[in-house]
Design a protein around this motif. Structure first.
Motif, mmCIF file in Angstrom:
data_model
loop_
_atom_site.group_PDB
_atom_site.id
_atom_site.type_symbol
_atom_site.label_atom_id
_atom_site.label_comp_id
_atom_site.label_asym_id
_atom_site.label_seq_id
_atom_site.Cartn_x
_atom_site.Cartn_y
_atom_site.Cartn_z
ATOM 1 N N GLU A 1 0.827 -1.211 0.000
ATOM 2 C CA GLU A 1 0.000 0.000 0.000
ATOM 3 C C GLU A 1 0.861 1.262 0.000
ATOM 4 O OE1 GLU A 1 -3.914 -1.960 2.173
ATOM 5 O OE2 GLU A 1 -2.732 -0.512 3.313
ATOM 6 N N HIS B 1 3.682 -0.416 4.250
ATOM 7 C CA HIS B 1 3.573 1.033 4.044
ATOM 8 C C HIS B 1 4.946 1.668 4.080
ATOM 9 C CE1 HIS B 1 -0.778 2.109 4.116
ATOM 10 N NE2 HIS B 1 -0.863 0.907 4.643
ATOM 11 N N GLY C 1 -8.091 0.568 2.614
ATOM 12 C CA GLY C 1 -6.911 -0.239 2.898
ATOM 13 C C GLY C 1 -7.283 -1.653 3.291
ATOM 14 N N SER D 1 -0.805 4.614 -0.958
ATOM 15 C CA SER D 1 -2.106 4.841 -0.325
ATOM 16 C C SER D 1 -2.420 6.307 -0.068
ATOM 17 C CB SER D 1 -2.189 4.074 0.994
ATOM 18 O OG SER D 1 -1.314 4.641 1.963
#
Length: 433
Positions: free
Chosen positions: A243, A278, A258, A246
């Motif tokens: 992600e 992340h 998410g 994101s």
């Protein structure tokens, strides 16, 4: 210990070579051995990286005498926020201590607080469900080495197609076979889950997912996550949700869904067999900081922590403290999004008449369909005539299920400033006409 005269002569010869060939890598000239060099044979399965292919594509070309504009690589070029630079300076004393693999409490607590704010999670345990990592690339690769069980024959690692090549390389070096889920316009760039049969799904040990996607910008819906979780429950594989894009989106009121958020909304307490990845690189414009985290299933992360303890990849305490400042601040992230929003709102209307482009759900790429369906030739000619570099879509994909889903597309990374992106768009328009 006494050295024989033969040993002394050999050592002097090495020193002499080092001085004589100091301009060579590692200061030594190549040495030919009579016996074969022993390395991991799985390395021979790795494909050339897309940018290596791109250099080959441009070989022999002298581009037009225009300023070069590189839109091929997804490297953020916006300014690093001053608050992060200052936090690094303030934390320089951290260089005097060995960092721990688990990381400092302050970092894991700041990440947990950010996850709860960003994804409306009721709770996440910073001690058991979060690990700091040196960027998502390092962690995604290492994760496959941790998860794949080589004692089970026929292991499959599944990824989207097109994809980030680290997924494939991680699978191959873990001793698994890569398998691909094509993402095509006909399927609205969704994952073609039914392209694998039950026997193949039974061999899957790890599934990589990228949402928002690279290169399409596609964000998975709650129903798509429901399908993925159902497959994970049925076949027992782990989901690695990348992600890293994101926080690059265009409507402040609609941040991308998410994986942890989807799991929470679907009542999957503890995030079984799910780990998200992340990074601060894109969110906070610090690709050189190499700072990110993984979060999710505590049982999986316990094993990943064990692996990482031996792997020797602890994040510098100086970087950890600077990361705390980054995760605790959202104003610079909103400013960053505004810069991307302006570029997309300006360039998509410009390029739409000549290339098949539209607004992605998120991320900072345009996935553009090119004339004549020849992405490599388009890229080569564009570079030669305009000095603008994009990336052929076929370099980001593999032939799977009878098609290379990247063929006929190019990836355009809108990472430069607005004026440079507009200049590139104007050159592309003239080239296409």
């Amino acid at each position: 210990m006494s050295w024989s005269r033969k040993d002394q002569y050999a050592w002097r010869a090495i020193i002499s070579l080092e001085r004589t060939h100091a301009d060579r890598p590692y200061g030594l000239s190549p040495v030919v051995h009579n016996e074969p060099r022993q390395v991991n044979p799985l390395l021979d399965k790795l494909h050339p990286y897309p940018f290596e292919k791109l250099r080959g594509l441009f070989a022999g070309i002298t581009p037009a005498a225009l300023s070069p504009i590189r839109l091929s690589i997804g490297e953020p070029q916006h300014e690093t926020p001053p608050l992060i630079k200052q936090a690094l300076v303030d934390a320089l004393d951290g260089l005097s201590v060995y960092p721990t693999t688990l990381g400092i409490d302050a970092l894991r607590s700041s990440i947990a607080a950010w996850l709860q704010r960003r994804y409306t999670l009721s709770a996440i345990d910073p001690a058991m469900q979060i690990l700091p990592v040196n960027g998502t690339r390092e962690a995604l690769f290492a994760f496959a080495q941790c998860v794949v069980d080589r004692s089970r024959p026929g292991a499959l690692v599944v990824s989207p197609n097109p994809f980030y090549q680290i997924y494939e390389g991680a699978a191959l070096l873990a001793g698994a076979e890569p398998a691909f889920l094509n993402q095509t316009p006909e399927n609205n760039f969704g994952l073609e889950l039914d392209s694998l049969d039950a026997a193949q799904w039974a061999r899957v040990q790890l599934l990589f997912v990228c949402s928002p996607g690279n290169p399409t910008g596609r964000v998975l819906s709650l129903e798509e996550w429901r399908e993925l979780f159902a497959l994970s429950d049925k076949y027992g594989f782990v989901i690695a949700a990348d992600e890293c894009y994101s926080e690059i989106y265009f409507d402040e009121g609609k941040p991308p869904l998410g994986a942890l958020q989807a799991a929470h909304e679907l009542g999957r307490d503890g995030f079984p067999r799910l780990v998200v990845f992340h990074s601060l690189s894109k969110r906070s414009n610090v690709p050189g900081l190499r700072s990110g985290f993984v979060a999710g299933d505590a049982a999986v992360l316990k094993k990943f922590l064990l692996y990482r303890t031996y792997h020797g990849c602890a994040m510098s305490q100086t970087v950890q403290l600077a990361s705390v400042a980054a995760w605790n601040d959202e104003s610079h992230v909103r400013d960053n999004r505004a810069l991307y929003r302006e570029k997309f709102e300006t360039l998509v209307p410009m390029l739409a008449p000549v290339l098949g482009v539209g607004m992605p759900d998120a991320a900072f790429y345009l996935w553009a369909r090119v004339p004549k369906n020849d992405d490599a030739e388009f890229t080569r000619a564009l570079f030669a005539q305009t000095h603008v570099t994009v990336l052929p879509g076929q370099y980001l994909a593999r032939e799977a299920h009878g098609v290379n889903p990247g063929k006929g597309f190019v990836r355009i990374a809108l990472v430069a400033d607005l004026d440079e992106c507009v200049a590139a768009a104007e050159r592309i328009i003239r080239f296409c006409k």
